[in-house]
Design an enzyme around this catalytic site. Structure first.
Site, PDB file in Angstrom:
ATOM      1  N   ASP A  52       0.817  -1.212   0.000  1.00 34.03           N
ATOM      2  CA  ASP A  52       0.000   0.000   0.000  1.00 34.03           C
ATOM      3  C   ASP A  52       0.849   1.259   0.000  1.00 34.03           C
ATOM      4  OD1 ASP A  52      -2.220  -1.628   0.180  1.00 34.03           O
ATOM      5  OD2 ASP A  52      -2.415  -1.426   2.348  1.00 34.03           O
ATOM      6  N   TYR A 110       6.413  -9.798   7.325  1.00 32.65           N
ATOM      7  CA  TYR A 110       6.236  -8.358   7.505  1.00 32.65           C
ATOM      8  C   TYR A 110       6.591  -7.983   8.941  1.00 32.65           C
ATOM      9  CZ  TYR A 110       3.434  -8.151   3.188  1.00 32.65           C
ATOM     10  OH  TYR A 110       2.998  -8.212   1.897  1.00 32.65           O
TER      11      TYR A 110
END
Length: 249
Positions: A52, A110
């Site tokens: 994103d 992540y």
């Protein structure tokens, strides 16, 4: 024709995410333009993770097809000369033409970083979420343990998610706090939904400040309702660490 794999690191601060879009510059767009100029062909990369806007990466993976005679392992050096300082290709190599980074089995990792102290640190402002309320890391660890395994993560994805199957597998989810007061939530899984890690982070923050009990995560998963989970944490705290491919890597 050959297929080249790139490992790409970037600071996502100034970009509108990975994927090409009508408004705003993206990582994919910059790579396409630089590669097309370098190779004299129309190049369109395929990324493993479409991060994103504002999200960073240490090891996203992309592939593209080319007829170039430049040795595959040398492409990264030539390409980096054409890229801005906030995008760097860490390596390049040839892979099978059948290799597709989004279709083969992989593990993605992540990290979500939170600067948990009373006063912010300017050098960390782009890479951590500053949160001044004290976080109970042990409570957050307990909550994170309930996320490990194969679950329906519908409560942990954006309502904009356009997928029918919201079942995903989390292989590990840890929470640690450094001497510099940075709380790091590290999540490894075989696949993630839109905003999933950021919602996990927001939920664990809610647990850390006592708004939710650690065991509440079990009920949140069962409810399959985005409103049951915590807020979506800001993008700048999220970094893709890397991807491990189990086949054709």
């Amino acid at each position: 024709m050959k297929r080249i794999k790139l490992v790409v690191a970037y600071d996502g601060t100034n970009y509108c995410g990975w994927q090409v879009q009508p408004s705003g510059i993206t990582i994919e767009q910059v790579l396409n333009q630089a590669l097309s100029q370098l190779l004299g062909e129309e190049i369109s990369v395929i990324g493993a993770s479409r991060t994103d806007s504002g999200v960073h990466s240490l090891g996203n993976v992309a592939v593209f097809d080319t007829q170039t005679r430049i040795p595959p392992e040398k492409i990264c050096y030539a390409l980096n000369q054409r890229l801005p300082d906030d995008i760097v290709v860490q390596s390049s190599c040839e892979v099978d033409l059948e290799f597709h980074p989004r279709k083969c089995y992989s593990e993605k990792t992540y990290e979500y970083r939170i600067l948990n102290k009373k006063i912010p640190m300017p050098t960390l402002r782009h890479y951590t979420y500053f949160y001044y309320r004290n976080l109970d890391v042990e409570r957050m660890r307990q909550a994170a343990s309930f996320l490990v395994g194969r679950h329906d993560f519908k409560s942990f994805c954006s309502v904009k998610t356009q997928v029918e199957d919201t079942v995903r597998e989390i292989l590990s989810c840890t929470v640690e706090k450094s001497q510099e007061d940075v709380v790091t939530i590290r999540v490894t899984g075989t696949g993630f939904l839109y905003n999933m890690v950021r919602i996990i982070a927001g939920t664990l923050i809610s647990v850390g400040i006592g708004e939710l009990e650690p065991e509440a995560v079990v009920q949140i998963l069962e409810q399959r309702d985005r409103n049951a989970a915590g807020p979506t944490a800001p993008a700048k705290g999220l970094t893709m660490i890397g991807i491990k491919f189990h086949k054709n890597s």
